[in-house]
Design a protein around this motif. Structure first.
Motif, short mmCIF file in Angstrom:
data_model
loop_
_atom_site.label_atom_id
_atom_site.label_comp_id
_atom_site.label_asym_id
_atom_site.label_seq_id
_atom_site.Cartn_x
_atom_site.Cartn_y
_atom_site.Cartn_z
N LYS A 310 -10.50 58.25 -59.22
CA LYS A 310 -11.15 59.36 -58.53
C LYS A 310 -10.58 59.50 -57.13
O LYS A 310 -10.51 58.52 -56.38
N VAL A 311 -10.18 60.70 -56.80
CA VAL A 311 -9.58 61.00 -55.50
C VAL A 311 -10.43 62.05 -54.79
O VAL A 311 -10.64 63.14 -55.32
N MET A 312 -10.94 61.71 -53.62
CA MET A 312 -11.66 62.68 -52.81
C MET A 312 -10.66 63.54 -52.05
O MET A 312 -9.67 63.03 -51.52
N ILE A 313 -10.94 64.84 -51.99
CA ILE A 313 -10.00 65.79 -51.39
C ILE A 313 -10.60 66.35 -50.11
O ILE A 313 -11.76 66.75 -50.06
N GLU A 314 -9.77 66.38 -49.06
CA GLU A 314 -10.18 67.04 -47.81
C GLU A 314 -10.00 68.54 -47.97
O GLU A 314 -8.87 69.02 -48.12
N ASN A 315 -11.08 69.26 -47.92
CA ASN A 315 -11.03 70.71 -48.17
C ASN A 315 -12.00 71.43 -47.23
O ASN A 315 -12.89 72.17 -47.66
N PRO A 316 -11.86 71.20 -45.90
CA PRO A 316 -12.84 71.75 -44.96
C PRO A 316 -12.90 73.27 -44.95
O PRO A 316 -13.94 73.85 -44.65
N GLU A 317 -11.80 73.92 -45.27
CA GLU A 317 -11.78 75.38 -45.25
C GLU A 317 -12.23 75.97 -46.58
O GLU A 317 -12.41 77.19 -46.69
N GLY A 318 -12.37 75.13 -47.58
CA GLY A 318 -12.83 75.61 -48.88
C GLY A 318 -11.78 76.37 -49.66
O GLY A 318 -12.13 77.20 -50.52
N TYR A 319 -10.50 76.09 -49.40
CA TYR A 319 -9.45 76.81 -50.11
C TYR A 319 -9.40 76.43 -51.59
O TYR A 319 -9.20 77.27 -52.45
N LEU A 320 -9.52 75.15 -51.88
CA LEU A 320 -9.48 74.70 -53.27
C LEU A 320 -10.81 75.00 -53.94
O LEU A 320 -11.87 74.79 -53.37
N LYS A 321 -10.72 75.47 -55.18
CA LYS A 321 -11.92 75.83 -55.93
C LYS A 321 -11.99 75.01 -57.22
O LYS A 321 -10.97 74.55 -57.74
N PRO A 322 -13.19 74.81 -57.73
CA PRO A 322 -13.35 74.05 -58.98
C PRO A 322 -12.57 74.67 -60.13
O PRO A 322 -12.52 75.90 -60.27
N GLY A 323 -11.93 73.84 -60.90
CA GLY A 323 -11.16 74.30 -62.05
C GLY A 323 -9.69 74.54 -61.77
O GLY A 323 -8.90 74.72 -62.71
N MET A 324 -9.30 74.57 -60.49
CA MET A 324 -7.89 74.80 -60.16
C MET A 324 -7.05 73.60 -60.60
O MET A 324 -7.39 72.46 -60.29
N PRO A 325 -5.93 73.83 -61.33
CA PRO A 325 -5.03 72.72 -61.68
C PRO A 325 -4.25 72.27 -60.46
O PRO A 325 -3.79 73.10 -59.66
N ILE A 326 -4.13 70.98 -60.29
CA ILE A 326 -3.43 70.45 -59.13
C ILE A 326 -2.56 69.27 -59.53
O ILE A 326 -2.79 68.61 -60.55
N ASP A 327 -1.54 69.02 -58.72
CA ASP A 327 -0.68 67.83 -58.87
C ASP A 327 -1.06 66.85 -57.77
O ASP A 327 -1.30 67.23 -56.62
N VAL A 328 -1.09 65.59 -58.15
CA VAL A 328 -1.55 64.54 -57.24
C VAL A 328 -0.44 63.50 -57.07
O VAL A 328 0.18 63.07 -58.05
N ARG A 329 -0.21 63.13 -55.82
CA ARG A 329 0.75 62.07 -55.51
C ARG A 329 0.02 60.96 -54.75
O ARG A 329 -0.51 61.21 -53.67
N ILE A 330 0.02 59.79 -55.34
CA ILE A 330 -0.67 58.65 -54.75
C ILE A 330 0.37 57.68 -54.19
O ILE A 330 1.22 57.18 -54.94
N ARG A 331 0.36 57.45 -52.88
CA ARG A 331 1.31 56.52 -52.27
C ARG A 331 0.69 55.13 -52.26
O ARG A 331 -0.31 54.89 -51.58
N TRP A 332 1.27 54.24 -53.02
CA TRP A 332 0.73 52.88 -53.09
C TRP A 332 1.56 51.87 -52.29
O TRP A 332 1.17 50.72 -52.17
N LYS A 333 2.74 52.34 -51.75
CA LYS A 333 3.53 51.52 -50.83
C LYS A 333 3.55 52.20 -49.47
O LYS A 333 3.95 53.36 -49.35
N GLU A 334 3.11 51.47 -48.43
CA GLU A 334 2.95 52.10 -47.13
C GLU A 334 4.29 52.53 -46.53
O GLU A 334 4.35 53.51 -45.80
N ASP A 335 5.36 51.81 -46.79
CA ASP A 335 6.65 52.10 -46.14
C ASP A 335 7.46 53.13 -46.89
O ASP A 335 8.62 53.40 -46.52
N VAL A 336 6.91 53.73 -47.92
CA VAL A 336 7.65 54.75 -48.70
C VAL A 336 7.31 56.11 -48.15
O VAL A 336 6.14 56.48 -48.05
N PRO A 337 8.34 56.91 -47.78
CA PRO A 337 8.06 58.26 -47.28
C PRO A 337 7.61 59.18 -48.42
O PRO A 337 7.94 58.97 -49.58
N TRP A 338 6.85 60.20 -48.04
CA TRP A 338 6.39 61.15 -49.04
C TRP A 338 7.58 61.96 -49.61
O TRP A 338 7.52 62.40 -50.76
#
Length: 338
Positions: A310-338
Motif C-alpha cells: 500500500k502506497v499513500m499518495i500526496e494529492n493536496p490539490e486533488g488532481y488524482l481521482k479514484p479509478g485512475m490508472p497509474i504507474d508506480v516507482r518504488i525506490r528501495w536503494k537510497e543512492d539510486v537516482p530516479w
C-alpha cells in the motif's frame, strides 16, 4: 537476390536482439534500485444516506464539488414532522400544567395533615385533663365530698374530649389518604409527562435527520439522488471521498518483496499528467503472499505469487481521482537516482 534477403533477415534479427538487450539492461537497472508496478487510485469512500423516508426538498451538491465537514448536503420535507412536533409540544404543556396542579394538591394535603396533627395534640391534651378530672371527681364523690352532679359533668366533659380526639384522628386518616391519592396522581402525571417529553425528543431527533450533513471534509465522487425524489431509510444520497487521503495498492513479485520497506519513497505517474509526477511512500507491506489478482498485469507472466504493498499518495490539490490508472516507482536503494 537470395543472399540479399538473407542479409536483410540477419539485420532484423540483430536489431531485435539489440532491442531485447536494451530492455533487459533497462529492467536490470530498475531491479537494481527501483521497482515498478501499476494500479489504480483508491480512497476511503463514504456513502451518505438518508436516515428517514420522505421527499428530497433540496440536493445541494454536484459531482466534483469540494465540501467541508458540517456542510448541508440535502434536506427532506419536514412539514408532517413539524406538525407532529407541535402536537407533542402541546401534550407536554398540558401535562406540565397538570403536574403543577398535582403538586399544589399534594402540598395542600400535607398542610392539612399538619393542621390535623396540631389539632390532635390539643384535643389529646384536653382528653388527658378531662380523664384526670373524672378520676379525681370519682374519688371525691365516693367520699361524699362533692355532689353527684359534679361527677356527671366531669364525665360529660371526658366523653366530649374523647369524641373530639376520635374525630381528629379520623381527620388525620382522611388527610393521609388524600396525600396518598394526590401523590399517586402526581406520579401518573409525571410518567405521562416523561413519556410525552420522550416522544417530543424522538420527533425532534427525526426532524434533525431531515437535514443531511457531511461528517468530514471531502469531494463529491457520485451524486446518487436528485431534488424531488422519494427516498426511504438508507437511500444513498452521495458518495464522498477525501482526495487528500488516497492510496494505491500494488503487487510485488515474491522475489522482490524483501527489498520493500515501510517508508520507501515512491513516485506516481498518471497518463493525464505526462510532464509531472506525484510523491508517495510505502505505508504497508502484506505479510502474506497471494495469487496475482486478475485485474493486475505483471511484467512477468510467469509470476504467480505476489505481495500487496500500500502506497499513500500526496494529492493536496486533488488532481488524482479514484479509478485512475497509474504507474508506480518504488525506490528501495537510497543512492539510486530516479
Amino acid at each position: 537476390m537470395r543472399y540479399k534477403w538473407y542479409f536483410i533477415a540477419g539485420v532484423v534479427i540483430i536489431l531485435v536482439a539489440l532491442a531485447a538487450f536494451v530492455l533487459y539492461m533497462s529492467d536490470e537497472k530498475e531491479v537494481a534500485g527501483i521497482l515498478q508496478a501499476n494500479g489504480q487510485v483508491r480512497g476511503t469512500e463514504i456513502t451518505v444516506s438518508s436516515k428517514i423516508p420522505g421527499k428530497l426538498e433540496r440536493v445541494l451538491i454536484n459531482e466534483g464539488q469540494s465540501i467541508a465537514k458540517g456542510d448541508l448536503i440535502a434536506d427532506i420535507s419536514s412539514d408532517e414532522i413539524q406538525a407532529r412536533i407541535e402536537q407533542a409540544s402541546a401534550r407536554v404543556e398540558i401535562y406540565k400544567k397538570q403536574q403543577e396542579v398535582a403538586f399544589h394538591s399534594v402540598h395542600q394535603a400535607k398542610a392539612a395533615l399538619e393542621r390535623v396533627e396540631s389539632s390532635i395534640k390539643e384535643v389529646e391534651s384536653r382528653l388527658n385533663l378531662a380523664s384526670s378530672d373524672y378520676r379525681r371527681y370519682t374519688k371525691l364523690a365516693d367520699k361524699g365530698i362533692i355532689a353527684r352532679r359534679d361527677l356527671e359533668e366531669a364525665e360529660a366533659q371526658l366523653k366530649s374530649a374523647q369524641a373530639n380526639t376520635d374525630a381528629a384522628k379520623e381527620s388525620r386518616e382522611e388527610a393521609i389518604a388524600t396525600i396518598e391519592r394526590a401523590e399517586a396522581s402526581q406520579g401518573v402525571i409525571a410518567n405521562q409527562l416523561a413519556a410525552a417529553d420522550a416522544q417530543l425528543k424522538e420527533i425532534n431527533a427525526i426532524f434533525q435527520d431531515t437535514k443531511i450533513y457531511y461528517p468530514s471534509d471531502g469531494t463529491v465522487i457520485n451524486k446518487l439522488a436528485e431534488q424531488g425524489e422519494l427516498v426511504v431509510q438508507g437511500t444513498p444520497i452521495a458518495v464522498i471521498m477525501d482526495l487528500s487521503d488516497i492510496y494505491v495498492r500494488v503487487y510485488i513479485p515474491q522475489i522482490d518483496i524483501g527489498k520493500i520497506r515501510i517508508g520507501n519513497p515512491v513516485r506516481i505517474y498518471a497518463d493525464a499528467f505526462p510532464d509531472s509526477y506525484f510523491k508517495g511512500k510505502v505505508v504497508e507491506v502484506s505479510q502474506k503472499a497471494e495469487f496475482t489478482p486478475k485485474e493486475v498485469h505483471m511484467k512477468e507472466e510467469r509470476t504467480k505469487l505476489v505481495f500487496g504493498v500500500k502506497v499513500m499518495i500526496e494529492n493536496p490539490e486533488g488532481y488524482l481521482k479514484p479509478g485512475m490508472p497509474i504507474d508506480v516507482r518504488i525506490r528501495w536503494k537510497e543512492d539510486v537516482p530516479w
